[in-house]
Design a protein around this motif. Structure first.
Motif, PDB file in Angstrom:
ATOM      1  N   ALA A 120      41.740  41.686  96.105  1.00 31.87           N
ATOM      2  CA  ALA A 120      42.696  42.695  96.565  1.00 31.87           C
ATOM      3  C   ALA A 120      43.460  43.331  95.412  1.00 31.87           C
ATOM      4  CB  ALA A 120      43.677  42.066  97.550  1.00 31.87           C
ATOM      5  N   THR A 121      43.611  42.624  94.299  1.00 35.53           N
ATOM      6  CA  THR A 121      44.441  43.140  93.203  1.00 35.53           C
ATOM      7  C   THR A 121      43.678  43.317  91.895  1.00 35.53           C
ATOM      8  OG1 THR A 121      45.155  40.858  92.730  1.00 35.53           O
ATOM      9  CG2 THR A 121      46.577  42.187  94.148  1.00 35.53           C
ATOM     10  N   HIS A 122      42.422  42.877  91.837  1.00 33.80           N
ATOM     11  CA  HIS A 122      41.601  43.001  90.632  1.00 33.80           C
ATOM     12  C   HIS A 122      40.219  43.527  91.041  1.00 33.80           C
ATOM     13  CE1 HIS A 122      44.596  40.725  88.330  1.00 33.80           C
ATOM     14  NE2 HIS A 122      44.687  39.951  89.384  1.00 33.80           N
ATOM     15  N   ASP A 123      39.274  43.447  90.134  1.00 34.93           N
ATOM     16  CA  ASP A 123      37.912  43.859  90.451  1.00 34.93           C
ATOM     17  C   ASP A 123      37.121  42.615  90.854  1.00 34.93           C
ATOM     18  OD1 ASP A 123      35.223  44.755  90.450  1.00 34.93           O
ATOM     19  OD2 ASP A 123      35.805  46.416  89.151  1.00 34.93           O
ATOM     20  N   GLU A 124      36.675  42.596  92.075  1.00 35.98           N
ATOM     21  CA  GLU A 124      35.982  41.441  92.640  1.00 35.98           C
ATOM     22  C   GLU A 124      34.810  40.985  91.777  1.00 35.98           C
ATOM     23  OE1 GLU A 124      33.675  40.376  96.860  1.00 35.98           O
ATOM     24  OE2 GLU A 124      34.625  42.326  96.540  1.00 35.98           O
ATOM     25  N   LYS A 125      34.107  41.935  91.148  1.00 40.32           N
ATOM     26  CA  LYS A 125      32.922  41.592  90.364  1.00 40.32           C
ATOM     27  C   LYS A 125      33.264  40.669  89.191  1.00 40.32           C
ATOM     28  CE  LYS A 125      33.099  45.671  87.315  1.00 40.32           C
ATOM     29  NZ  LYS A 125      33.645  44.914  86.170  1.00 40.32           N
ATOM     30  N   ASP A 126      34.504  40.729  88.682  1.00 40.99           N
ATOM     31  CA  ASP A 126      34.878  39.885  87.553  1.00 40.99           C
ATOM     32  C   ASP A 126      34.920  38.417  87.964  1.00 40.99           C
ATOM     33  OD1 ASP A 126      35.124  42.278  86.229  1.00 40.99           O
ATOM     34  OD2 ASP A 126      37.315  42.330  86.346  1.00 40.99           O
ATOM     35  N   LEU A 127      35.395  38.149  89.164  1.00 40.13           N
ATOM     36  CA  LEU A 127      35.418  36.771  89.667  1.00 40.13           C
ATOM     37  C   LEU A 127      34.009  36.298  90.007  1.00 40.13           C
ATOM     38  CD1 LEU A 127      37.151  34.350  90.434  1.00 40.13           C
ATOM     39  CD2 LEU A 127      37.495  35.384  92.689  1.00 40.13           C
ATOM     40  N   VAL A 128      33.209  37.191  90.560  1.00 34.71           N
ATOM     41  CA  VAL A 128      31.814  36.853  90.865  1.00 34.71           C
ATOM     42  C   VAL A 128      31.070  36.497  89.583  1.00 34.71           C
ATOM     43  CG1 VAL A 128      29.622  37.774  91.708  1.00 34.71           C
ATOM     44  CG2 VAL A 128      31.741  38.253  92.960  1.00 34.71           C
ATOM     45  N   GLU A 129      31.289  37.279  88.524  1.00 33.28           N
ATOM     46  CA  GLU A 129      30.619  37.007  87.255  1.00 33.28           C
ATOM     47  C   GLU A 129      31.101  35.711  86.641  1.00 33.28           C
ATOM     48  OE1 GLU A 129      27.639  37.398  84.985  1.00 33.28           O
ATOM     49  OE2 GLU A 129      28.092  39.106  86.290  1.00 33.28           O
ATOM     50  N   THR A 130      32.367  35.404  86.823  1.00 34.23           N
ATOM     51  CA  THR A 130      32.905  34.144  86.311  1.00 34.23           C
ATOM     52  C   THR A 130      32.232  32.956  86.986  1.00 34.23           C
ATOM     53  OG1 THR A 130      35.056  35.182  85.871  1.00 34.23           O
ATOM     54  CG2 THR A 130      35.010  32.779  86.012  1.00 34.23           C
ATOM     55  N   GLU A 131      32.057  33.037  88.286  1.00 30.51           N
ATOM     56  CA  GLU A 131      31.359  31.953  88.987  1.00 30.51           C
ATOM     57  C   GLU A 131      29.917  31.838  88.491  1.00 30.51           C
ATOM     58  OE1 GLU A 131      30.358  30.217  93.447  1.00 30.51           O
ATOM     59  OE2 GLU A 131      31.577  32.033  93.243  1.00 30.51           O
ATOM     60  N   ARG A 132      29.290  32.970  88.210  1.00 24.85           N
ATOM     61  CA  ARG A 132      27.913  32.933  87.714  1.00 24.85           C
ATOM     62  C   ARG A 132      27.848  32.255  86.339  1.00 24.85           C
ATOM     63  NH1 ARG A 132      26.848  38.080  88.376  1.00 24.85           N
ATOM     64  NH2 ARG A 132      25.996  37.767  90.451  1.00 24.85           N
ATOM     65  N   VAL A 133      28.812  32.560  85.483  1.00 27.62           N
ATOM     66  CA  VAL A 133      28.846  31.949  84.154  1.00 27.62           C
ATOM     67  C   VAL A 133      29.094  30.443  84.258  1.00 27.62           C
ATOM     68  CG1 VAL A 133      30.152  31.824  81.990  1.00 27.62           C
ATOM     69  CG2 VAL A 133      29.532  34.057  82.951  1.00 27.62           C
ATOM     70  N   VAL A 134      30.022  30.054  85.105  1.00 27.04           N
ATOM     71  CA  VAL A 134      30.290  28.627  85.297  1.00 27.04           C
ATOM     72  C   VAL A 134      29.035  27.913  85.780  1.00 27.04           C
ATOM     73  CG1 VAL A 134      31.545  26.959  86.736  1.00 27.04           C
ATOM     74  CG2 VAL A 134      32.767  28.881  85.691  1.00 27.04           C
ATOM     75  N   THR A 135      28.339  28.529  86.705  1.00 29.05           N
ATOM     76  CA  THR A 135      27.122  27.927  87.252  1.00 29.05           C
ATOM     77  C   THR A 135      26.051  27.761  86.180  1.00 29.05           C
ATOM     78  OG1 THR A 135      27.584  28.881  89.427  1.00 29.05           O
ATOM     79  CG2 THR A 135      25.318  28.178  88.996  1.00 29.05           C
ATOM     80  N   GLU A 136      25.934  28.749  85.302  1.00 32.30           N
ATOM     81  CA  GLU A 136      24.916  28.692  84.262  1.00 32.30           C
ATOM     82  C   GLU A 136      25.290  27.706  83.146  1.00 32.30           C
ATOM     83  OE1 GLU A 136      24.407  32.644  82.844  1.00 32.30           O
ATOM     84  OE2 GLU A 136      23.798  33.444  84.787  1.00 32.30           O
ATOM     85  N   LYS A 137      26.513  27.762  82.696  1.00 26.83           N
ATOM     86  CA  LYS A 137      26.926  26.963  81.548  1.00 26.83           C
ATOM     87  C   LYS A 137      27.347  25.537  81.927  1.00 26.83           C
ATOM     88  CE  LYS A 137      28.440  30.264  78.032  1.00 26.83           C
ATOM     89  NZ  LYS A 137      27.997  29.461  76.886  1.00 26.83           N
ATOM     90  N   TYR A 138      27.968  25.401  83.088  1.00 22.69           N
ATOM     91  CA  TYR A 138      28.498  24.105  83.510  1.00 22.69           C
ATOM     92  C   TYR A 138      28.108  23.857  84.964  1.00 22.69           C
ATOM     93  CZ  TYR A 138      31.189  24.646  79.248  1.00 22.69           C
ATOM     94  OH  TYR A 138      31.549  24.821  77.929  1.00 22.69           O
ATOM     95  N   PRO A 139      26.826  23.614  85.227  1.00 22.18           N
ATOM     96  CA  PRO A 139      26.359  23.495  86.608  1.00 22.18           C
ATOM     97  C   PRO A 139      27.048  22.400  87.404  1.00 22.18           C
ATOM     98  CG  PRO A 139      24.680  22.783  85.025  1.00 22.18           C
ATOM     99  CD  PRO A 139      25.730  23.468  84.254  1.00 22.18           C
ATOM    100  N   ASP A 140      27.566  21.370  86.713  1.00 23.98           N
ATOM    101  CA  ASP A 140      28.278  20.313  87.432  1.00 23.98           C
ATOM    102  C   ASP A 140      29.557  20.820  88.080  1.00 23.98           C
ATOM    103  OD1 ASP A 140      26.325  18.581  86.673  1.00 23.98           O
ATOM    104  OD2 ASP A 140      27.496  17.547  85.144  1.00 23.98           O
ATOM    105  N   TYR A 141      30.058  21.971  87.607  1.00 24.57           N
ATOM    106  CA  TYR A 141      31.281  22.547  88.156  1.00 24.57           C
ATOM    107  C   TYR A 141      31.007  23.550  89.271  1.00 24.57           C
ATOM    108  CZ  TYR A 141      34.129  20.805  84.227  1.00 24.57           C
ATOM    109  OH  TYR A 141      34.796  20.004  83.324  1.00 24.57           O
ATOM    110  N   ALA A 142      29.775  23.958  89.446  1.00 21.01           N
ATOM    111  CA  ALA A 142      29.454  25.091  90.320  1.00 21.01           C
ATOM    112  C   ALA A 142      29.885  24.879  91.760  1.00 21.01           C
ATOM    113  CB  ALA A 142      27.962  25.390  90.248  1.00 21.01           C
ATOM    114  N   GLN A 143      29.537  23.739  92.310  1.00 22.81           N
ATOM    115  CA  GLN A 143      29.850  23.489  93.725  1.00 22.81           C
ATOM    116  C   GLN A 143      31.354  23.447  93.948  1.00 22.81           C
ATOM    117  OE1 GLN A 143      27.976  19.979  95.326  1.00 22.81           O
ATOM    118  NE2 GLN A 143      28.861  20.250  97.358  1.00 22.81           N
ATOM    119  N   LEU A 144      32.072  22.793  93.037  1.00 24.99           N
ATOM    120  CA  LEU A 144      33.519  22.695  93.178  1.00 24.99           C
ATOM    121  C   LEU A 144      34.170  24.066  93.019  1.00 24.99           C
ATOM    122  CD1 LEU A 144      36.012  20.896  93.524  1.00 24.99           C
ATOM    123  CD2 LEU A 144      36.038  20.595  91.035  1.00 24.99           C
TER     124      LEU A 144
END
Length: 378
Positions: A120-144
């Motif tokens: 609502a206050t930022h660009d949604e794609k930035d948060l989506v990309e952050t989750e993608r990076v976390v999933t790629e670099k730190y897969p143990d964190y992805a589900q959480l």
């Protein structure tokens, strides 16, 4: 032990007298010196301050500071405080870290899932990309991460106190993610508020990192030494509109400012809740005008008197709890209810208050709705 708490700042201020609290200028590479320790020497990202906020100081301490056994991050106007309100001393911090891994702020209880609030206050794609990076670099964190991003809690302000090795471990993880996200997202056209995307993302990432590593954290109170200058400027301008009885102008101005800085209504910014009271003034006057009542701005009250009256009215409305005979909304039904059920205990209380105070039934009605004490009629 060597304990140092760094107060991140971009402006001059009066620091606490305790030398444990060290002022640190962030964004020094692109601003004039303030006479404090600064983040533009050695290995630094000071020039990215417009995008990383206080994190440029966090990064500098990670890469360049080796003296402290315990290190902390606070702000020039925002500090961790004990339950009795005093600023932490070194003894307080050592005592806490003998029992806990880290001192952090109390979690914010959000009105909506973090994902929705960010979108609502930022660009949604930035948060989506952050989750993608976390999933790629730190897969143990992805589900959480995915689970927590759809929940309604987060730490705020990037504030913490912990031992330096734990601080370094956190920064290693955090900046590895943020620098990769920075490579992937386009910040072209962002205004000054939305540019600070990495500072905002890091607050939620801190929340995820603490949960994943099962840290035993102490959620501390946070005290404010002053309101944001933006908050004060907003109130001063609204006071001028109110003095001129220009409700339409006040509303337009406030909406424009909220578009630029939606964070000013957060508790961490509007610490006295007075901007929310200003919104209540505007709404009340609009409805009073539509019902042919005398607007509260026409009663000759100063800005402080006006807000003081609303605070008292809101306190009274909260004491009514769920005792009104039926639901009330700003469509004139409270006045009808007072006429229909004058002997109801809650109605007697309301009428007595209205008789003793220069407020309209509409102002009372809106205060009751804001108090969220009136059940829906359905």
């Amino acid at each position: 032990m060597d304990v140092q708490i760094f107060a991140m700042t971009h402006k001059t201020f009066t620091p606490p007298p305790d030398p444990m609290y060290v002022p640190m200028q962030v964004g020094r590479a692109c601003s004039s010196p303030l006479g404090y320790a600064a983040d533009h020497t050695g290995d630094h990202i000071s020039g990215l301050n417009a995008y990383y906020s206080e994190l440029t100081g966090v990064y500098w301490l990670w890469k360049n500071y080796r003296k402290a056994d315990i290190i902390g991050i606070c702000h020039y106007r925002r500090y961790f405080i004990a339950e009795d309100g005093h600023l932490y001393t070194q003894a307080d911090i050592e005592r806490l870290l003998a029992q806990y891994d880290m001192v952090v702020s109390k979690k914010l209880e959000l009105r909506m899932p973090y994902y929705d609030g960010f979108a609502a206050t930022h660009d949604e794609k930035d948060l989506v990309e952050t989750e993608r990076v976390v999933t790629e670099k730190y897969p143990d964190y992805a589900q959480l991460f995915h689970k927590m991003v759809h929940e309604k809690e987060t730490y705020f302000a990037n504030m913490l106190i912990c031992r330096k090795p734990l601080y370094d471990a956190y920064c290693t993880w955090l900046f590895d993610i943020l620098f990769e996200v920075q490579k992937r997202i386009d910040l072209t056209g962002y205004d000054n508020y939305r540019k600070r995307v990495f500072g905002f993302l890091s607050e939620f990432l801190q929340t995820v990192w603490i949960a994943k590593n099962r840290l035993h954290v102490y959620e501390s109170r946070v005290g404010m030494s002053a309101e944001k200058c933006e908050t004060e400027e907003l109130k001063q301008q609204l006071a001028r509109y109110f003095a001129a009885q220009d409700i339409a102008g006040a509303k337009q101005y406030l909406l424009q400012q909220l578009e630029k800085r939606p964070d000013v209504l957060m508790e961490a910014s509007d610490i006295k809740g007075e901007l929310k009271l200003c919104m209540q003034v505007i709404a009340t006057c609009e409805y009073e005008k539509s019902y042919g009542e005398k607007p509260m701005l026409a009663r000759g009250l100063s800005f402080d008197e006006l807000l003081g009256q609303l605070k008292e009215l809101n306190r009274f409305a909260e004491t009514l709890e769920n005792r009104l005979p039926y639901a009330s909304e700003p469509d004139g039904r409270l006045a009808a209810m007072l006429a229909d059920k004058p002997d109801a205990p809650a109605c007697k209380e309301i009428q007595a208050y209205l008789d003793a105070h220069p407020v309209s039934a509409t102002a009372m009605e809106i205060a009751c709705i804001i108090a969220r004490r009136i059940p829906d009629k359905s």
